[in-house]
Design a protein around this motif. Structure first.
Motif, short mmCIF file in Angstrom:
data_model
loop_
_atom_site.label_atom_id
_atom_site.label_comp_id
_atom_site.label_asym_id
_atom_site.label_seq_id
_atom_site.Cartn_x
_atom_site.Cartn_y
_atom_site.Cartn_z
N MET A 159 28.64 16.15 114.94
CA MET A 159 30.00 16.74 114.83
C MET A 159 30.75 17.04 116.21
SD MET A 159 29.01 19.30 111.67
CE MET A 159 30.28 20.29 111.87
N ALA A 162 31.98 13.94 118.07
CA ALA A 162 33.03 13.41 117.36
C ALA A 162 34.27 14.17 117.93
CB ALA A 162 32.89 13.32 115.82
N ASN A 163 34.06 15.85 117.68
CA ASN A 163 35.43 16.44 117.99
C ASN A 163 35.64 16.29 119.49
OD1 ASN A 163 36.01 17.95 115.55
ND2 ASN A 163 34.02 19.43 115.85
N GLY A 166 37.92 13.59 119.76
CA GLY A 166 39.19 13.45 118.99
C GLY A 166 39.05 12.76 117.58
N TYR A 167 37.97 12.51 117.17
CA TYR A 167 37.33 11.86 115.85
C TYR A 167 37.47 13.22 114.79
CZ TYR A 167 35.97 7.56 117.87
OH TYR A 167 35.72 6.41 118.73
N ASN A 168 38.03 12.75 113.74
CA ASN A 168 37.85 13.69 112.51
C ASN A 168 36.55 13.64 111.98
OD1 ASN A 168 38.29 15.17 110.17
ND2 ASN A 168 40.04 14.06 109.48
N VAL A 169 35.82 14.71 112.01
CA VAL A 169 34.40 14.68 111.40
C VAL A 169 34.39 14.39 109.95
CG1 VAL A 169 33.84 16.24 113.20
CG2 VAL A 169 34.31 17.18 110.98
N GLU A 170 35.46 14.57 109.28
CA GLU A 170 35.29 14.31 107.71
C GLU A 170 35.41 13.01 107.33
OE1 GLU A 170 38.73 16.14 105.98
OE2 GLU A 170 38.15 18.24 106.30
N GLN A 171 35.25 12.09 108.40
CA GLN A 171 35.19 10.67 108.16
C GLN A 171 33.64 10.17 108.23
OE1 GLN A 171 36.44 7.82 111.14
NE2 GLN A 171 36.80 9.43 112.49
#
Length: 233
Positions: A159, A162-163, A166-171
């Motif tokens: 998490m 990923a944050n 710049g990734y969305n952790v919901e993926q």
């Protein structure tokens, strides 16, 4: 003692050139309790630091997962945290993993010499199915690009990394639980026994204090937090 760590959020990481994270702050509290001045901490890649830990005396590497394979390799001061090592995948893949076998068709990205790689190998996964990297962000890139199917890691590390990328952790989602292990300070074999005894006593005292609970809450390791969805059967 030489203290070494890696760059892995939220446990130990560089932010604006400053080393922080729960294991770093906890270590400073331990030093204070011991009456020791703060010492310098080197930051290296995990594989390099882990190699040095096996060959240099009076060296401490953190955060190191205490696994059965490592138990007799090092001396331990625990805990920093309790770590759930899980397989993380893209939820768009809808992977269903009920068990792992040597014939698993899945491909994995894992930290070189990390506990995730060791746990996969202990389950019979062929090394040809595992791509090793020296940084978790590289493993995440492989996952997002579809080069691998899953990553063995702590969800908190996924998490936070990923944050930061710049990734969305919901993926991402949890698809399989590999094990629950302690995260510790690992001392190389032959380390000063008197120092280790004092360090363990100080760590035990600090982890029973309100300060430790404050650190767990600060780094979102104490309370329920927004977590990766679980698709584990």
């Amino acid at each position: 003692m030489s203290f070494v760590t890696e760059n892995l959020r939220p446990f130990n990481y560089l932010e604006d050139g400053h080393l922080t994270g729960i294991s770093v702050e906890l270590l400073k509290l331990v030093w204070q309790t011991m009456g020791e001045p703060a010492q310098s901490i080197q930051v290296k890649t995990w594989s390099e630091a882990y190699y040095l830990l096996q060959h240099r005396p009076n060296m401490v590497l953190f955060l190191t997962i205490r696994s059965p394979r490592r138990e007799h390799l090092f001396e331990w001061a625990c805990p920093i945290t309790s770590s759930n090592i899980q397989l993380i995948a893209l939820n768009s893949r809808k992977l269903q993993v009920s068990h792992l076998t040597p014939n698993s068709p899945l491909k994995f990205a894992a930290m070189k010499a990390g506990v995730g790689e060791q746990l996969l190998l202990s389950k019979g996964i062929k090394d040809s199915r595992i791509i090793t990297t020296d940084q978790l962000d590289k493993a995440l890139q492989l996952l997002v690009r579809g080069r691998v199917d899953a990553i063995p890691s702590e969800p908190e590390a996924i998490m936070n990394t990923a944050n930061s990328m710049g990734y969305n952790v919901e993926q991402f989602e949890i698809v399989y639980k590999l094990g629950n292990l302690q995260g510790c300070y690992a001392f190389s074999q032959g380390s000063d026994a008197a120092y280790l005894k004092r360090f363990r006593a100080a760590l035990d005292k600090v982890t029973k204090s309100e300060q430790y609970l404050d650190l767990l809450e600060k780094y979102q390791l104490q309370k329920k937090q927004p977590k990766l969805l679980s698709n584990e059967p």
